[in-house]
Design an enzyme around this catalytic site. Structure first.
Site, PDB file in Angstrom:
ATOM      1  N   ARG A  16     -28.103   2.937 -71.735  1.00  8.95           N
ATOM      2  CA  ARG A  16     -28.802   1.282 -70.685  1.00  8.95           C
ATOM      3  C   ARG A  16     -30.152   1.653 -69.594  1.00  8.95           C
ATOM      4  O   ARG A  16     -30.072   1.818 -68.468  1.00  8.95           O
ATOM      5  CB  ARG A  16     -27.722   2.723 -69.541  1.00  8.95           C
ATOM      6  CG  ARG A  16     -26.796   2.749 -70.584  1.00  8.95           C
ATOM      7  CD  ARG A  16     -25.983   1.863 -70.580  1.00  8.95           C
ATOM      8  NE  ARG A  16     -24.567   1.158 -72.056  1.00  8.95           N
ATOM      9  CZ  ARG A  16     -24.765   1.634 -72.897  1.00  8.95           C
ATOM     10  NH1 ARG A  16     -25.265   1.772 -73.737  1.00  8.95           N
ATOM     11  NH2 ARG A  16     -22.873   2.075 -73.355  1.00  8.95           N
ATOM     12  N   SER A  68     -17.910   1.178 -66.506  1.00  2.95           N
ATOM     13  CA  SER A  68     -18.884   2.693 -66.284  1.00  2.95           C
ATOM     14  C   SER A  68     -19.529   2.848 -65.027  1.00  2.95           C
ATOM     15  O   SER A  68     -20.597   2.148 -65.197  1.00  2.95           O
ATOM     16  CB  SER A  68     -19.143   3.540 -67.331  1.00  2.95           C
ATOM     17  OG  SER A  68     -18.264   3.060 -68.706  1.00  2.95           O
ATOM     18  N   GLU A  82     -24.912   5.047 -64.035  1.00  2.00           N
ATOM     19  CA  GLU A  82     -24.775   3.418 -64.811  1.00  2.00           C
ATOM     20  C   GLU A  82     -25.560   1.998 -63.518  1.00  2.00           C
ATOM     21  O   GLU A  82     -26.249   0.795 -64.078  1.00  2.00           O
ATOM     22  CB  GLU A  82     -24.211   3.265 -65.775  1.00  2.00           C
ATOM     23  CG  GLU A  82     -24.136   2.113 -66.711  1.00  2.00           C
ATOM     24  CD  GLU A  82     -23.729   2.267 -67.798  1.00  2.00           C
ATOM     25  OE1 GLU A  82     -23.547   3.788 -68.901  1.00  2.00           O
ATOM     26  OE2 GLU A  82     -23.032   1.148 -68.132  1.00  2.00           O
TER      27      GLU A  82
HETATM   28  C1  LIG Z   1     -14.690  -4.565 -67.091  1.00  2.00           C
HETATM   29  C2  LIG Z   1     -16.456  -3.684 -67.158  1.00  2.00           C
HETATM   30  C3  LIG Z   1     -16.168  -3.437 -68.504  1.00  2.00           C
HETATM   31  C4  LIG Z   1     -17.906  -2.642 -68.681  1.00  2.00           C
HETATM   32  N1  LIG Z   1     -18.090  -2.714 -69.969  1.00  2.00           N
HETATM   33  C5  LIG Z   1     -19.666  -2.108 -70.148  1.00  2.00           C
HETATM   34  C6  LIG Z   1     -19.532  -1.916 -71.593  1.00  2.00           C
HETATM   35  O1  LIG Z   1     -18.320  -1.405 -72.474  1.00  2.00           O
HETATM   36  N2  LIG Z   1     -21.509  -1.549 -71.816  1.00  2.00           N
HETATM   37  C7  LIG Z   1     -22.049  -1.668 -71.324  1.00  2.00           C
HETATM   38  O2  LIG Z   1     -22.919  -1.626 -71.323  1.00  2.00           O
HETATM   39  N3  LIG Z   1     -21.283  -2.701 -70.109  1.00  2.00           N
HETATM   40  C8  LIG Z   1     -20.589  -2.559 -69.845  1.00  2.00           C
HETATM   41  N4  LIG Z   1     -20.100  -3.664 -68.349  1.00  2.00           N
HETATM   42  C9  LIG Z   1     -20.867  -3.558 -67.560  1.00  2.00           C
HETATM   43  C10 LIG Z   1     -22.084  -5.253 -67.496  1.00  2.00           C
HETATM   44  O3  LIG Z   1     -20.901  -5.456 -67.707  1.00  2.00           O
HETATM   45  C11 LIG Z   1     -23.359  -4.248 -68.479  1.00  2.00           C
HETATM   46  O4  LIG Z   1     -24.089  -4.341 -67.477  1.00  2.00           O
HETATM   47  C12 LIG Z   1     -24.067  -6.277 -68.623  1.00  2.00           C
HETATM   48  O5  LIG Z   1     -24.720  -6.046 -69.507  1.00  2.00           O
HETATM   49  C13 LIG Z   1     -24.436  -6.858 -66.031  1.00  2.00           C
HETATM   50  O6  LIG Z   1     -24.999  -8.049 -66.785  1.00  2.00           O
HETATM   51  P1  LIG Z   1     -24.559  -9.662 -65.332  1.00  2.00           P
HETATM   52  O7  LIG Z   1     -25.100 -10.115 -66.328  1.00  2.00           O
HETATM   53  O8  LIG Z   1     -23.297  -8.685 -64.947  1.00  2.00           O
HETATM   54  O9  LIG Z   1     -25.769  -8.150 -64.940  1.00  2.00           O
HETATM   55  P2  LIG Z   1     -25.952  -8.222 -63.663  1.00  2.00           P
HETATM   56  O10 LIG Z   1     -24.793  -7.122 -62.685  1.00  2.00           O
HETATM   57  O11 LIG Z   1     -26.305  -8.943 -62.022  1.00  2.00           O
HETATM   58  O12 LIG Z   1     -27.253  -7.079 -63.133  1.00  2.00           O
HETATM   59  C14 LIG Z   1     -27.225  -5.559 -63.827  1.00  2.00           C
HETATM   60  C15 LIG Z   1     -28.834  -5.146 -63.466  1.00  2.00           C
HETATM   61  O13 LIG Z   1     -29.498  -6.534 -64.555  1.00  2.00           O
HETATM   62  C16 LIG Z   1     -30.744  -7.145 -63.553  1.00  2.00           C
HETATM   63  N5  LIG Z   1     -30.938  -8.382 -64.146  1.00  2.00           N
HETATM   64  C17 LIG Z   1     -30.219  -9.478 -64.685  1.00  2.00           C
HETATM   65  N6  LIG Z   1     -29.808 -10.729 -65.009  1.00  2.00           N
HETATM   66  C18 LIG Z   1     -31.258 -10.427 -65.482  1.00  2.00           C
HETATM   67  C19 LIG Z   1     -32.313 -11.082 -65.663  1.00  2.00           C
HETATM   68  N7  LIG Z   1     -31.967 -11.823 -66.047  1.00  2.00           N
HETATM   69  N8  LIG Z   1     -33.550 -10.919 -66.403  1.00  2.00           N
HETATM   70  C20 LIG Z   1     -33.659  -9.462 -65.532  1.00  2.00           C
HETATM   71  N9  LIG Z   1     -32.956  -8.540 -64.890  1.00  2.00           N
HETATM   72  C21 LIG Z   1     -31.768  -9.483 -64.710  1.00  2.00           C
HETATM   73  C22 LIG Z   1     -30.252  -7.147 -62.663  1.00  2.00           C
HETATM   74  O14 LIG Z   1     -31.047  -8.025 -60.903  1.00  2.00           O
HETATM   75  C23 LIG Z   1     -29.550  -5.824 -61.904  1.00  2.00           C
HETATM   76  O15 LIG Z   1     -30.549  -4.926 -62.021  1.00  2.00           O
HETATM   77  C24 LIG Z   1     -18.543  -3.343 -68.086  1.00  2.00           C
HETATM   78  C25 LIG Z   1     -18.356  -4.004 -66.737  1.00  2.00           C
HETATM   79  C26 LIG Z   1     -16.641  -4.439 -66.680  1.00  2.00           C
HETATM   80  C27 LIG Z   1     -16.803  -4.987 -65.262  1.00  2.00           C
END
Ligand SMILES: Cc1cc2nc3c(=O)[nH]c(=O)nc-3n(C[C@H](O)[C@H](O)[C@H](O)COP(=O)(O)OP(=O)(O)OC[C@H]3O[C@@H](n4cnc5c(N)ncnc54)[C@H](O)[C@@H]3O)c2cc1C
Length: 299
Positions: free
Chosen positions: A172, A220, A290
């Site tokens: 992560r 998480s 995280e």
């Molecule tokens: C119900 C639920 C279950 C989940 N289960 C998991 C799981 O099993 N495993 C897991 O790893 N995560 C999980 N997550 C967390 C989340 O989905 C992940 O971390 C996911 O990768 C975040 O993606 P996002 O597009 O929503 O990014 P955001 O939340 O919008 O951003 C997260 C970070 O990424 C950066 N970012 C986003 N896009 C870019 C880009 N194009 N370039 C550079 N930086 C960028 C942002 O600036 C920020 O720092 C879960 C979340 C929920 C709500």
């Protein structure tokens, strides 16, 4: 000549004081001073090249791992998820996906193409860009295990192609060149692994029984410490169901904090800190976030 974000002529959409509660899975967060949705990579490139060099930039996927404080985000939030939706087969065992492609869509399309292991992407409810930034992982798979190359854009709007060796990748955690964001990635799969829709559905069903998916959360909250699980430490510290305002430690999965409907970002942040301090006191383990906590507290 440099310009403030709202003075730029772009094809995409610029919104002022956009509530981030509309763009986070916790459904909380104050306003983004400027929220930019580019129409294309060229539009984004132009916007970045013209933007005042002092303006803070925050990149947004779909906000599934974000706690935006109630005072909001200064500067510009770039929401490129709509513009970066390309998804194509690069060769026999590789796929190129834009940063705005939902990970679930990537998983389904790879399964249709017979490219695995890819089912795990379906467990990540964010974009490819967010998964690259987080090294998101699920069910034993991790994003960067599959990355062959990425395309990025910098603060000046210049596009770069980079290799995994340009990044320090861990659980992560991804450290790369400063002030660069992901436009797309090419993922490499194993020719001898055949994924299945049934396999993916089984993984998703398992989540429904173990996670509070009906309530707003960000998944998480804490990373797992080496050799242990944050959920186990939080549960055995007696914190399941603990509430601050509208924020609650999930009774279903202790490493999830859910919004019971009227939580503020400040409630959630206070609960995160309470959990962290209690686990430190009870177990002597310092949990690491995280979730990404960004923005300013309400004055
Ligand atoms: C119900 C639920 C279950 C989940 N289960 C998991 C799981 O099993 N495993 C897991 O790893 N995560 C999980 N997550 C967390 C989340 O989905 C992940 O971390 C996911 O990768 C975040 O993606 P996002 O597009 O929503 O990014 P955001 O939340 O919008 O951003 C997260 C970070 O990424 C950066 N970012 C986003 N896009 C870019 C880009 N194009 N370039 C550079 N930086 C960028 C942002 O600036 C920020 O720092 C879960 C979340 C929920 C709500």
């Amino acid at each position: 000549m440099m310009a403030a974000a709202t003075e730029l002529t772009v094809e995409g959409e610029i919104r002022c004081n956009e509530p981030m509660s509309r763009h986070t899975s916790w459904r909380v967060g104050g306003p983004a001073e400027t929220f930019f949705v580019p129409a294309s990579v060229d539009d984004l490139s132009y916007f970045l090249a013209e933007l005042d060099a002092d303006t803070p930039i925050f990149w947004h996927g779909v906000g599934s791992n974000l706690l935006v404080r109630d005072g909001g985000l200064p500067g510009v939030v770039i929401s490129a998820a709509k513009a970066l939706r390309n998804l194509e087969r690069a060769d026999d065992d590789s796929v190129t996906a834009g940063a705005g492609v939902p990970c679930t869509q990537l998983a389904r399309q790879c399964i249709r193409w017979g490219l695995g292991p890819s089912e795990f992407f379906a467990g990540i409810p964010g974009t490819v860009g967010g998964a690259l930034a987080m090294n998101a992982g699920a069910h034993g798979g991790e994003t960067w295990e599959r990355v062959a190359s990425v395309r990025t854009i910098d603060r000046d709007g210049q596009v770069h192609r980079r290799k995994p060796a340009d990044y320090a990748v861990a659980y992560r955690s991804v450290q790369g060149p400063d002030n660069e964001w992901f436009l797309e990635a090419t993922f490499h799969f194993d020719a001898d692994v055949t994924p299945s829709m049934e396999g993916m559905k089984t993984l998703l069903e398992r989540r429904k029984t173990t996670q509070p998916l009906g309530l707003p959360s960000c998944g998480s909250v804490f990373r797992n410490p080496p050799g242990d699980y944050s959920a186990r430490l939080i549960e055995t510290a007696g914190l399941k169901g603990h509430r601050i305002g509208g924020a609650e430690v999930s009774t279903k999965h202790a490493n999830f904090i859910v919004n019971r409907g009227d939580a503020t970002a400040s409630d959630i942040e206070a609960l995160i800190e309470h959990v962290r301090l209690t686990v430190l006191e009870v177990h002597g383990v310092s949990l690491q976030h995280e979730v990404r906590i960004v923005g300013e507290a309400l004055q």
